[in-house]
Write a protein that holds these residues in place. Structure first.
Motif, PDB file in Angstrom:
ATOM      1  N   THR A   1       0.819  -1.209   0.000  1.00  0.00           N
ATOM      2  CA  THR A   1       0.000   0.000   0.000  1.00  0.00           C
ATOM      3  C   THR A   1       0.859   1.269   0.000  1.00  0.00           C
ATOM      4  O   THR A   1       0.403   2.338   0.428  1.00  0.00           O
TER       5      THR A   1
ATOM      6  N   THR B   1      -0.397   4.787  -1.136  1.00  0.00           N
ATOM      7  CA  THR B   1      -1.206   5.652  -0.268  1.00  0.00           C
ATOM      8  C   THR B   1      -0.417   6.063   0.981  1.00  0.00           C
ATOM      9  O   THR B   1      -0.982   6.654   1.898  1.00  0.00           O
TER      10      THR B   1
ATOM     11  N   GLU C   1       0.470   4.256   3.299  1.00  0.00           N
ATOM     12  CA  GLU C   1      -0.128   3.610   4.464  1.00  0.00           C
ATOM     13  C   GLU C   1       0.966   3.067   5.363  1.00  0.00           C
ATOM     14  O   GLU C   1       1.921   2.456   4.899  1.00  0.00           O
TER      15      GLU C   1
ATOM     16  N   THR D   1      -3.591   8.032   3.355  1.00  0.00           N
ATOM     17  CA  THR D   1      -4.319   9.093   2.679  1.00  0.00           C
ATOM     18  C   THR D   1      -5.212   8.459   1.618  1.00  0.00           C
ATOM     19  O   THR D   1      -4.734   7.775   0.720  1.00  0.00           O
ATOM     20  N   HIS D   2      -6.522   8.672   1.780  1.00  0.00           N
ATOM     21  CA  HIS D   2      -7.511   8.205   0.807  1.00  0.00           C
ATOM     22  C   HIS D   2      -8.396   9.382   0.439  1.00  0.00           C
ATOM     23  O   HIS D   2      -8.859  10.117   1.315  1.00  0.00           O
ATOM     24  N   PHE D   3      -8.606   9.583  -0.856  1.00  0.00           N
ATOM     25  CA  PHE D   3      -9.417  10.689  -1.359  1.00  0.00           C
ATOM     26  C   PHE D   3      -8.902  12.040  -0.845  1.00  0.00           C
ATOM     27  O   PHE D   3      -9.668  12.946  -0.546  1.00  0.00           O
TER      28      PHE D   3
ATOM     29  N   GLN E   1      -6.271   9.604   7.120  1.00  0.00           N
ATOM     30  CA  GLN E   1      -7.191   8.884   7.987  1.00  0.00           C
ATOM     31  C   GLN E   1      -6.454   7.857   8.827  1.00  0.00           C
ATOM     32  O   GLN E   1      -5.380   7.392   8.448  1.00  0.00           O
TER      33      GLN E   1
END
Length: 106
Positions: A31, A34, A36, A58-60, A64
């Motif tokens: 991942t 992103t 992650e 980080t999503h959109f 988070q």
């Protein structure tokens, strides 16, 4: 609640697939797009029954955090992680493994 099912045949022994699927380090590699990363709880190695991990990603365009706990553990056949905090109302992820001719169905 929506249910998403994905099956993948892997040419590897069931124990290898089971262990790599609960590897925090492998998850972070897969991942990396992103960014992650594990930031709390188990942050490296193989996650076990009752352990938690908090992922930050980080999503959109939004940073988070999601915390999950391993609630079921039947090596090398199955483990389940469930969200205890995060952006979703509920999230349950069942990982199942079956020996098949020449490999493992995950």
């Amino acid at each position: 609640m929506p249910i998403i099912k994905i099956s993948l045949f892997i040419k590897a022994p069931i124990q290898v697939c089971f262990d790599l699927s609960r590897s925090i380090d492998i998850h972070m590699e897969s991942t990396s797009h992103t960014n992650e990363r594990a930031v709390k709880g188990r942050t490296s190695g193989l996650i076990e029954l009752g352990e938690t991990v908090t992922w930050e990603a980080t999503h959109f365009g939004i940073r988070q955090q999601l915390t999950s706990i391993i609630t079921e553990f039947d090596p090398p056949n199955k483990f389940v992680d469930e969200m205890v905090s995060g952006a979703f109302k509920r999230f349950r992820h069942e990982h199942t493994f079956e020996i098949q001719d020449g490999g493992t169905l995950m």
